[in-house]
Design a protein around this motif. Structure first.
Motif, PDB file in Angstrom:
ATOM      1  N   VAL A  60       0.779  -1.414  -0.017  1.00 33.17           N
ATOM      2  CA  VAL A  60       0.066   0.266   0.299  1.00 33.17           C
ATOM      3  C   VAL A  60       1.174   1.129   0.245  1.00 33.17           C
ATOM      4  N   ARG A  61       0.729   2.247  -1.211  1.00 32.52           N
ATOM      5  CA  ARG A  61       1.544   3.319  -0.960  1.00 32.52           C
ATOM      6  C   ARG A  61       0.437   4.488  -0.723  1.00 32.52           C
ATOM      7  N   CYS A  62       0.483   5.169   0.235  1.00 31.39           N
ATOM      8  CA  CYS A  62      -0.873   6.347   0.287  1.00 31.39           C
ATOM      9  C   CYS A  62      -0.441   7.640   0.360  1.00 31.39           C
ATOM     10  N   GLY A 154      -5.810   1.680  -8.185  1.00 30.96           N
ATOM     11  CA  GLY A 154      -6.341   2.313  -6.993  1.00 30.96           C
ATOM     12  C   GLY A 154      -7.747   3.442  -7.673  1.00 30.96           C
ATOM     13  N   GLN A 155      -8.177   4.102  -6.569  1.00 33.04           N
ATOM     14  CA  GLN A 155      -8.852   5.208  -6.890  1.00 33.04           C
ATOM     15  C   GLN A 155      -7.933   6.596  -8.500  1.00 33.04           C
ATOM     16  N   THR A 156      -8.995   7.368  -8.869  1.00 37.30           N
ATOM     17  CA  THR A 156      -7.996   8.193 -10.286  1.00 37.30           C
ATOM     18  C   THR A 156      -7.644   9.376  -8.540  1.00 37.30           C
ATOM     19  N   GLY A 157      -6.264   9.651  -8.930  1.00 35.70           N
ATOM     20  CA  GLY A 157      -5.682  10.660  -8.517  1.00 35.70           C
ATOM     21  C   GLY A 157      -5.149  10.336  -7.101  1.00 35.70           C
ATOM     22  N   ALA A 158      -4.362   8.873  -7.534  1.00 37.09           N
ATOM     23  CA  ALA A 158      -3.967   8.237  -5.605  1.00 37.09           C
ATOM     24  C   ALA A 158      -3.011   8.035  -6.293  1.00 37.09           C
ATOM     25  N   GLY A 159      -1.921   8.099  -7.450  1.00 37.07           N
ATOM     26  CA  GLY A 159      -0.582   8.143  -7.700  1.00 37.07           C
ATOM     27  C   GLY A 159      -0.563   6.958  -8.189  1.00 37.07           C
ATOM     28  N   MET A 266     -10.652  15.634 -10.851  1.00 40.71           N
ATOM     29  CA  MET A 266      -9.833  15.055  -9.218  1.00 40.71           C
ATOM     30  C   MET A 266      -8.272  14.480  -9.806  1.00 40.71           C
ATOM     31  N   ASN A 267      -7.829  15.039 -11.001  1.00 45.15           N
ATOM     32  CA  ASN A 267      -6.450  14.786 -11.895  1.00 45.15           C
ATOM     33  C   ASN A 267      -6.459  15.315 -12.821  1.00 45.15           C
ATOM     34  N   LYS A 268      -5.398  16.086 -13.262  1.00 45.94           N
ATOM     35  CA  LYS A 268      -5.933  17.143 -13.979  1.00 45.94           C
ATOM     36  C   LYS A 268      -5.242  16.436 -15.398  1.00 45.94           C
ATOM     37  N   LEU A 301      -2.453   0.754 -14.154  1.00 41.24           N
ATOM     38  CA  LEU A 301      -4.239   0.532 -14.635  1.00 41.24           C
ATOM     39  C   LEU A 301      -4.631   2.254 -14.444  1.00 41.24           C
ATOM     40  N   ALA A 302      -5.978   2.532 -14.844  1.00 42.92           N
ATOM     41  CA  ALA A 302      -6.742   2.989 -15.292  1.00 42.92           C
ATOM     42  C   ALA A 302      -7.353   3.887 -13.683  1.00 42.92           C
ATOM     43  N   GLY A 303      -7.370   4.785 -13.165  1.00 43.07           N
ATOM     44  CA  GLY A 303      -8.185   4.832 -11.904  1.00 43.07           C
ATOM     45  C   GLY A 303      -9.825   4.522 -12.182  1.00 43.07           C
ATOM     46  N   SER A 304     -10.109   3.678 -10.361  1.00 44.99           N
ATOM     47  CA  SER A 304     -11.916   3.865 -10.468  1.00 44.99           C
ATOM     48  C   SER A 304     -12.137   5.888 -10.190  1.00 44.99           C
TER      49      SER A 304
HETATM   50  N1  LIG Z   1       3.339  10.137  -3.570  1.00 41.64           N
HETATM   51  C1  LIG Z   1       3.230  11.167  -4.387  1.00 41.64           C
HETATM   52  N2  LIG Z   1       3.700  12.030  -3.499  1.00 41.64           N
HETATM   53  C2  LIG Z   1       4.213  12.907  -4.916  1.00 41.64           C
HETATM   54  N3  LIG Z   1       3.141  13.630  -5.733  1.00 41.64           N
HETATM   55  C3  LIG Z   1       2.967  12.473  -6.045  1.00 41.64           C
HETATM   56  C4  LIG Z   1       2.228  10.987  -5.316  1.00 41.64           C
HETATM   57  N4  LIG Z   1       1.215  10.446  -5.826  1.00 41.64           N
HETATM   58  C5  LIG Z   1       0.414  11.526  -6.544  1.00 41.64           C
HETATM   59  N5  LIG Z   1       1.161  12.205  -6.708  1.00 41.64           N
HETATM   60  C6  LIG Z   1       1.102  13.197  -7.402  1.00 41.64           C
HETATM   61  O1  LIG Z   1      -0.598  13.273  -7.677  1.00 41.64           O
HETATM   62  C7  LIG Z   1      -1.045  13.784  -9.395  1.00 41.64           C
HETATM   63  C8  LIG Z   1      -2.347  12.132  -9.353  1.00 41.64           C
HETATM   64  O2  LIG Z   1      -0.901  11.571  -9.688  1.00 41.64           O
HETATM   65  P1  LIG Z   1      -1.269  10.328 -10.545  1.00 41.64           P
HETATM   66  O3  LIG Z   1      -1.462  11.297 -12.278  1.00 41.64           O
HETATM   67  O4  LIG Z   1      -0.305   9.506 -11.303  1.00 41.64           O
HETATM   68  O5  LIG Z   1      -2.338   9.407  -9.966  1.00 41.64           O
HETATM   69  P2  LIG Z   1      -3.560   7.954 -10.532  1.00 41.64           P
HETATM   70  O6  LIG Z   1      -3.376   7.805  -9.589  1.00 41.64           O
HETATM   71  O7  LIG Z   1      -2.650   7.831 -11.897  1.00 41.64           O
HETATM   72  O8  LIG Z   1      -4.692   8.889 -11.170  1.00 41.64           O
HETATM   73  P3  LIG Z   1      -5.115   8.236 -13.289  1.00 41.64           P
HETATM   74  O9  LIG Z   1      -5.999   7.293 -12.169  1.00 41.64           O
HETATM   75  O10 LIG Z   1      -6.616   9.480 -12.689  1.00 41.64           O
HETATM   76  O11 LIG Z   1      -4.255   8.548 -13.697  1.00 41.64           O
HETATM   77  C9  LIG Z   1      -0.118  13.523  -9.528  1.00 41.64           C
HETATM   78  O12 LIG Z   1       0.157  15.222 -10.264  1.00 41.64           O
HETATM   79  C10 LIG Z   1       1.485  13.381  -9.102  1.00 41.64           C
HETATM   80  O13 LIG Z   1       2.093  13.990  -9.105  1.00 41.64           O
END
Ligand SMILES: Nc1ncnc2c1ncn2[C@@H]1O[C@H](COP(=O)(O)OP(=O)(O)OP(=O)(O)O)[C@@H](O)[C@H]1O
Length: 937
Positions: A60-62, A154-159, A266-268, A301-304
């Motif tokens: 898990v990465r938060c 993970g969900q969208t924008g979770a990293g 939720m995510n640019k 994966l694409a985010g839920s």
């Molecule tokens: N652990 C982290 N440390 C720093 N920035 C992070 C971290 N996780 C995510 N981010 C930042 O959050 C934003 C969204 O992250 P990311 O695009 O990786 O999400 P995602 O899960 O891939 O979303 P989606 O499913 O919509 O593609 C990005 O700008 C990213 O740089």
């Protein structure tokens, strides 16, 4: 970089054909490899040692708080232990639960939840730490020849994209580089790199459609998933040889750039597709000619997403629906795998189909569950963690990859090369067509693109630098203007300082001048003051002289008027009387002294008689001694005769009888001698004590009588003197008091008159004219007063001298008489000794007869005792001393018979006209002195 085929001749059908061909060829590689596995599949059974079952590694990465959470002001509900415990804790605040709504999804959820997983990383874990701890190990496994899969969920924008790719802008790693770049770096940094051949492919699943992200698009729509010998493959997917890290990064970058992304609430830069970057590894077996084949799927994966929350509409909503559908299928697959269901719906989505081997297959799989910490993401977070917890139970049977013959790889390369040459030849024959090697083209294209990127970057940098420069220039200008302003200020301040210094100097000069002036003024002032003071003193002295004169005149006037009659005369009379009484007392004393002298003379005559008697006794005694010496001579002759008789007798026969008589006689003589001597001693002692006692008794009686009278006279004299002194002191005191009263009154009058001095001056002038005759009278009175004073002084001095002499005389009398008495007593004692000693001597010389002292016989010799003896009291009244009058200075001074030296002067003084002039201080002092002398004596 080179590729299996060159899909470059886009505009020609030939190229398209070729592309198709090569694509097939490429696909054939995998198929070939799989096919190649077949001969080895028989061996695989023999490689049972390589098979082992293990659970999917769930990490898990938060992430930290995102801008969305900050905007919404949502609190954090997820916490990760800092001590490395693989646990995620969700604590929902009570207030959040109370006002729970569908969006947060906290309805009916318990306040605290804990999820235990294999590894947990919090927001503080950077990319490097995450890779080293979570992914590096799986890279090692891949290098060993295992098929591996890392996928982020993970969900969208979770990293997810951040975790898998990170920032892929440059040819080298950056701190933001994700797992894929770091894996590639690790693979190319491997020491055994020479024996490793690497290829890659990059495919995306967008709306359930596969797309080759590294292709030029010629194979669009041709990519198909198929399974061959339980191996999932993608038909027409191009695989590219990658020779180094840079090349791999460029390929990755190309694929990422082509990937479908869109901006959501939720995510640019939200990934709208699932992507799989696959690395193919052919690693030469040590000491063999074969290569171990393995592949690694790196899945982002694409985010839920919650369509409403993400604000997805139209296309985005369609994308979200597709994404969520595939993810739902993934969830179901996971559930089935966990539940060990007989049927796992892999085929229900392209994603699950492609990940079939990674989920419950023969792959080492790592699932990274990305979550967000905030309350708004809670529902998705819980969903993700639920999936992750379940996926943890999925068991994979990891299997080492198959072996591929070296010849096959070589043939593949030769074939690829041959096809490329044919493509080139065919292309060259065409007109208006640029023919070049696909690899070169791609390389050039990539280089060009990289350069373009660099140029863009540099442009951006230049712009930012120019902006910075502008701002710096502006700052410099600002500083310059400030500096100028400050310089001007400094200059003006310096000028002010100079002016101030000049003013200060001027001020100092003024001050010096002022000082000088002040000093001069002060000197003048002091001078004037002195003059005024002197004049004042003079005036005062003149005034005081005048006042004193007036005072003296007044006092003399008063004295002459009053004192003569009422004050001084009676006092002087009293003094006179006192002095007369003193003189009478002194006379009495002298008389008593004369009496004492006569008594002493009588005593002396008696002593003389006694001495005479003693001398006569002495003669008698001497006669007796002479008689005794005659007796002794007779005795001696008798003895001689007796001795002769004895000798004759001894010469006779009867010697024994004679010797016995002789002894007896000798003894009796000795006893007689002793007895005689003892009796003589006793007699002498008794006689001396008797006579001495008589003598002392007689004289003691005499002296005590004289002493008593002397003491009484002395005491009376002293008391009289005291009284006289007291009366004189009183008189002087009263005089003093009167005078001081007058003086103080006068002074107070003068003081009060000083104020009206000016006004009085005039009146004084008039008074002075009137006072002239009075002054003449006063001056005559003053003269008489002066005379009186003189007389008084002389009288007082006379009295003082007289008293002093009297006291000296008394002292002398007392002191000298004490000395004389002592000396006289010693003389008497020596005379007595003289009287008695010769007798003792003679008596001791006598042979043994008792001698009685004779009372007759007088000596004709002159004795000191014949002189008169005076008996006077000493300072100690209890003692009596004998003094020789001959040694008295008083006697020698005044002659014999003794006559008081104080009588005549006292009488003279007392009798003479004693007019005591009033000289207050001197007379008082003389009286005090006289008193002191008297008291001391
Ligand atoms: N652990 C982290 N440390 C720093 N920035 C992070 C971290 N996780 C995510 N981010 C930042 O959050 C934003 C969204 O992250 P990311 O695009 O990786 O999400 P995602 O899960 O891939 O979303 P989606 O499913 O919509 O593609 C990005 O700008 C990213 O740089």
């Amino acid at each position: 970089m080179y590729r299996n085929r060159a899909p470059i001749a886009r505009k020609t059908n030939e190229t398209s054909d070729m592309s198709r061909r090569t694509s097939t060829s490429s696909t054939n590689f995998s198929q070939t490899s799989v096919n190649q596995q077949r001969p080895h599949s028989a061996r695989r059974s023999s490689l049972t040692d390589d098979l082992f079952t293990e659970s999917i590694n769930v990490i898990v990465r938060c992430r930290g708080r995102g801008h969305c959470a900050n905007e919404e002001g949502s609190p954090n509900v997820v916490s990760v232990p800092s001590d490395g415990t693989p646990q995620v804790k969700i604590v929902i605040p009570e207030e959040a639960r109370l006002c729970a709504n569908d969006r947060t999804g906290t309805n009916g959820i318990e306040s605290t939840r804990k999820y235990n997983l294999d590894q947990v990383y919090g927001p503080s874990s950077d990319q490097t730490t995450f890779f080293q701890n979570a992914a590096e190990n799986i890279c090692d496994e891949f290098l060993k020849g295992y098929n591996c899969t890392i996928f982020a969920y993970g969900q969208t924008g979770a990293g997810k994209t951040y975790t898998m790719c990170g920032k892929v802008n440059s040819d080298s790693l950056t701190p933001e580089s994700g797992v894929i770049p770091r894996c590639l770096k690790k693979l190319f940094d491997n020491e055994l790199n020479k024996d490793v051949v690497l290829k890659c492919s990059f495919v995306e699943i967008y709306n359930e459609v596969l797309k080759d992200l590294l292709s030029d698009g010629t194979n669009d729509g041709k990519l198909k998933i198929y399974e061959e010998n339980k191996i999932i493959k993608i038909k027409s997917l191009e695989e590219f040889y990658i020779r180094d890290f840079k090349e791999a990064m460029r390929m990755l970058k190309i694929g990422i750039d082509k990937r479908k992304t869109a901006s959501t609430r939720m995510n640019k830069l939200s990934s709208r597709s699932h992507s799989i970057f696959t690395i193919y590894l052919m690693k030469k077996v040590p000491n063999g000619s074969e290569y171990r084949f393995a592949k690694m799927n790196l899945v982002d994966l694409a985010g839920s997403e919650n369509v409403n929350r993400a604000g997805s509409i139209n296309q985005r909503a369609k994308e979200a629906g597709s994404i969520n559908q595939s993810l739902l299928t993934l969830g179901r697959v996971i559930n089935c795998l966990v539940d060990d269901a007989s049927f796992v719906p892999y085929r229900e989505s392209k994603l699950t189909r492609l990940l079939q081997d990674s989920l419950g297959g023969r792959t080492k799989t790592v699932l990274v569950a990305n979550i967000a910490p905030t309350l708004v993401d809670l529902q998705s977070t819980i969903s993700t963690l639920e999936y992750a917890s379940k996926a943890k139970n999925i068991k994979n049977t990891a299997q080492i990859g198959p072996l591929v013959a070296e010849d096959y790889i070589m043939n593949d390369l030769i074939e690829a090369n041959r096809r490329l040459k044919l493509d080139l030849l065919a292309t060259r024959k065409r007109e208006n067509c640029i023919i070049m090697d696909d690899g070169n083209y791609n390389e050039m294209h990539l280089t060009h693109k990289a350069l373009k990127d660099e140029v863009e970057e540099l442009r951006g940098l230049k712009v930012s630098l120019l902006n910075q420069m502008d701002s710096q220039m502006k700052k410099i200008d600002l500083h310059k203007s400030e500096k100028k302003f400050l310089n001007e200020n400094i200059r003006s301040l310096e000028q002010k300082v100079i002016n101030f210094e000049n003013k200060f100097r001027e001020q100092r000069r003024h001050e010096e001048e002022l000082k000088m002036t002040c000093t001069q003024l002060y000197d003048k002032f002091v001078e004037n003051l002195n003059v005024i003071y002197q004049s004042q003193i003079n005036t005062r002295s003149v005034l005081s002289d005048q006042i004193l004169k007036s005072l003296v005149n007044i006092s003399s006037k008063l004295a002459s008027i009053k004192a003569d009659d009422s004050i001084i005369s009676p006092t002087f009379e009293e003094i006179k009387e006192d002095l007369n009484r003193i003189c009478a007392k002194v006379d009495n004393l002298i008389k008593s002294e004369e009496n004492i002298s006569s008594n002493l003379n009588q005593s002396c005559s008696k002593m003389k008689d006694l001495n005479t008697k003693l001398i006569s006794n002495k003669d008698t005694l001497l006669n007796s001694i002479n008689n005794l010496s005659g007796v002794a001579e007779t005795q001696a002759s008798l003895n001689k005769k007796f001795h002769m008789f004895l000798e004759e007798f001894m010469n006779s026969e009867d010697t024994h009888f004679l010797s016995s008589i002789h002894k007896e006689a000798k003894g009796k003589m000795t006893e007689y001698k002793k007895e005689f001597n003892q009796k003589m001693d006793n007699l002498m002692n008794e006689s001396i004590e008797h006579h001495y006692g008589l003598f002392l008794k007689h004289y003691k009686g005499k002296l005590s009588v004289d002493e008593k009278s002397w003491n009484a006279a002395t005491e009376e004299l002293i008391s009289k003197s005291k009284r006289t002194k007291e009366s004189i002191t009183e008189m002087v005191g009263s005089q003093q008091e009167n005078l001081s009263n007058i003086a103080s009154q006068s002074i107070s009058n003068i003081k009060s008159g000083q104020k009206d001095m000016l006004s009085l001056k005039e009146s004084l002038c008039s008074i002075s004219s009137m006072a002239r005759p009075l002054i003449s009278q006063l001056s005559s009175a003053e003269r008489s007063q002066n005379e009186n004073n003189k007389q008084m002084n002389s009288a007082v001095n006379g009295v003082r001298e007289h008293v002093g002499k009297l006291e000296c005389a008394v002292n002398e009398v007392v002191g000298n008489d004490n000395v004389n008495l002592e000396a006289r007593r010693e003389e008497v004692w020596t005379q007595m000794k003289e009287i008695t000693e010769p007798e003792n001597v003679n008596i001791l010389k006598s042979s043994g007869n008792v001698i009685q002292p004779s009372s007759s016989s007088a000596s004709t010799k002159s004795s000191p005792l014949r002189s008169t003896i005076r008996l006077i009291p000493s300072t100690s009244r209890n003692s009596v001393e004998l003094r020789s009058p001959a040694r008295s200075p008083m006697r020698s001074r005044y002659g014999s018979p003794p006559k008081s030296p104080y009588k005549s002067p006292s009488r003279r003084q007392g009798g003479d006209n004693l007019s005591f002039g009033l000289k207050r201080e001197s007379s008082g002092e003389s009286f005090r002195e006289a008193k002191r002398t008297h008291t001391h004596n």
